[in-house]
Design a protein around this motif. Structure first.
Motif, PDB file in Angstrom:
ATOM      1  N   TYR A  48      10.360   7.162   6.454  1.00  0.00           N
ATOM      2  CA  TYR A  48       9.956   6.406   5.278  1.00  0.00           C
ATOM      3  C   TYR A  48      11.165   6.076   4.415  1.00  0.00           C
ATOM      4  CZ  TYR A  48       5.216   8.041   6.310  1.00  0.00           C
ATOM      5  OH  TYR A  48       4.012   8.306   6.916  1.00  0.00           O
ATOM      6  N   CYS A  49      11.222   4.836   4.000  1.00  0.00           N
ATOM      7  CA  CYS A  49      12.217   4.418   3.028  1.00  0.00           C
ATOM      8  C   CYS A  49      11.709   4.763   1.634  1.00  0.00           C
ATOM      9  CB  CYS A  49      12.427   2.919   3.156  1.00  0.00           C
ATOM     10  SG  CYS A  49      13.608   2.210   2.003  1.00  0.00           S
ATOM     11  N   ALA A  50      12.614   5.129   0.751  1.00  0.00           N
ATOM     12  CA  ALA A  50      12.232   5.488  -0.618  1.00  0.00           C
ATOM     13  C   ALA A  50      13.285   5.003  -1.598  1.00  0.00           C
ATOM     14  CB  ALA A  50      12.057   6.994  -0.747  1.00  0.00           C
ATOM     15  N   VAL A  51      12.840   4.755  -2.814  1.00  0.00           N
ATOM     16  CA  VAL A  51      13.720   4.306  -3.893  1.00  0.00           C
ATOM     17  C   VAL A  51      13.463   5.174  -5.119  1.00  0.00           C
ATOM     18  CG1 VAL A  51      14.245   2.418  -5.487  1.00  0.00           C
ATOM     19  CG2 VAL A  51      13.880   1.944  -3.066  1.00  0.00           C
ATOM     20  N   ASP A  52      14.539   5.556  -5.784  1.00  0.00           N
ATOM     21  CA  ASP A  52      14.396   6.485  -6.906  1.00  0.00           C
ATOM     22  C   ASP A  52      15.549   6.246  -7.872  1.00  0.00           C
ATOM     23  OD1 ASP A  52      13.924  10.145  -6.979  1.00  0.00           O
ATOM     24  OD2 ASP A  52      13.752   8.611  -8.530  1.00  0.00           O
ATOM     25  N   THR A  53      15.345   6.617  -9.127  1.00  0.00           N
ATOM     26  CA  THR A  53      16.454   6.591 -10.078  1.00  0.00           C
ATOM     27  C   THR A  53      17.307   7.850  -9.938  1.00  0.00           C
ATOM     28  OG1 THR A  53      14.998   7.539 -11.752  1.00  0.00           O
ATOM     29  CG2 THR A  53      15.274   5.149 -11.769  1.00  0.00           C
TER      30      THR A  53
ATOM     31  N   ARG B 185      14.830  12.911  -5.549  1.00  0.00           N
ATOM     32  CA  ARG B 185      13.928  14.052  -5.773  1.00  0.00           C
ATOM     33  C   ARG B 185      12.545  13.631  -6.229  1.00  0.00           C
ATOM     34  NH1 ARG B 185      18.887  17.686  -7.881  1.00  0.00           N
ATOM     35  NH2 ARG B 185      19.389  15.725  -8.923  1.00  0.00           N
ATOM     36  N   THR B 186      12.445  12.451  -6.831  1.00  0.00           N
ATOM     37  CA  THR B 186      11.136  11.979  -7.297  1.00  0.00           C
ATOM     38  C   THR B 186      11.006  10.488  -7.028  1.00  0.00           C
ATOM     39  OG1 THR B 186      12.095  11.637  -9.487  1.00  0.00           O
ATOM     40  CG2 THR B 186      10.920  13.724  -9.128  1.00  0.00           C
ATOM     41  N   PRO B 187      10.854  10.084  -5.787  1.00  0.00           N
ATOM     42  CA  PRO B 187      10.829   8.651  -5.456  1.00  0.00           C
ATOM     43  C   PRO B 187       9.786   7.869  -6.247  1.00  0.00           C
ATOM     44  CG  PRO B 187      11.034   9.943  -3.466  1.00  0.00           C
ATOM     45  CD  PRO B 187      10.746  10.907  -4.580  1.00  0.00           C
ATOM     46  N   ASP B 188      10.210   6.711  -6.687  1.00  0.00           N
ATOM     47  CA  ASP B 188       9.315   5.825  -7.421  1.00  0.00           C
ATOM     48  C   ASP B 188       8.551   4.898  -6.484  1.00  0.00           C
ATOM     49  OD1 ASP B 188      12.056   5.847  -9.470  1.00  0.00           O
ATOM     50  OD2 ASP B 188      10.102   6.450 -10.248  1.00  0.00           O
ATOM     51  N   TYR B 189       9.160   4.576  -5.375  1.00  0.00           N
ATOM     52  CA  TYR B 189       8.562   3.640  -4.424  1.00  0.00           C
ATOM     53  C   TYR B 189       8.769   4.150  -2.989  1.00  0.00           C
ATOM     54  CZ  TYR B 189       9.082   0.699  -8.559  1.00  0.00           C
ATOM     55  OH  TYR B 189       9.040   0.208  -9.840  1.00  0.00           O
ATOM     56  N   TRP B 190       7.784   3.801  -2.133  1.00  0.00           N
ATOM     57  CA  TRP B 190       7.835   4.198  -0.736  1.00  0.00           C
ATOM     58  C   TRP B 190       7.553   2.999   0.162  1.00  0.00           C
ATOM     59  CZ3 TRP B 190       9.136   9.082   0.772  1.00  0.00           C
ATOM     60  CH2 TRP B 190       9.032  10.101  -0.175  1.00  0.00           C
ATOM     61  N   GLY B 191       8.158   3.019   1.345  1.00  0.00           N
ATOM     62  CA  GLY B 191       7.798   2.052   2.360  1.00  0.00           C
ATOM     63  C   GLY B 191       6.597   2.547   3.146  1.00  0.00           C
ATOM     64  N   GLN B 192       6.176   1.727   4.102  1.00  0.00           N
ATOM     65  CA  GLN B 192       4.983   2.061   4.875  1.00  0.00           C
ATOM     66  C   GLN B 192       5.296   2.991   6.040  1.00  0.00           C
ATOM     67  OE1 GLN B 192       6.729  -0.664   5.238  1.00  0.00           O
ATOM     68  NE2 GLN B 192       6.925  -0.983   7.445  1.00  0.00           N
TER      69      GLN B 192
END
Length: 120
Positions: A95-100, A105-112
């Motif tokens: 899974y791809c993830a995006v976080d500040t 440690r606390t991803p804001d967005y996730w891929g499928q």
């Protein structure tokens, strides 16, 4: 609307390589970290690698260190995961993830998710 689109998964023999890609869209990600998690059947999702765009810092899980390389193309809002010397235990949905946070440690967005299967 933020979207993370992964690609590059598949079936590979042990010792082989795969390159995953994740393209982000829907907002500006200049100060975000992009990276990868994986989840094998029956196990919890675990961190794999992160690419911090603010300082171009890289972070790896112990299991990925030395075999996987994460990189990013800021102009394309895309992050890549080059996986070499793959092992059957690398089999998982990635899974791809995006976080500040730099270390995701606390991803804001996730891929499928994209399936990676390594045969022995």
């Amino acid at each position: 609307q933020v979207q993370l689109v992964e690609s590059g998964g598949g079936l590979v023999q042990a010792g082989g390589s795969l390159r995953l890609s994740c393209a982000a869209s829907g907002r500006t990600f200049n100060s975000y970290t992009m990276g990868w998690f994986r989840q094998a059947p029956g196990l919890e999702r675990e961190f794999v690698a992160a690419f911090s765009r603010r300082g171009s810092r890289l972070y790896y899980a112990d299991s990925a260190q030395g075999r996987f390389t994460i990189s990013g193309d800021n102009a394309k809002n895309t992050v890549y995961l080059q996986m070499n010397s793959l092992k059957p235990e690398d089999t998982a949905v990635y899974y791809c993830a995006v976080d500040t946070d730099d270390r995701l440690r606390t991803p804001d967005y996730w891929g499928q998710g994209t399936q990676v299967t390594v045969s022995s």
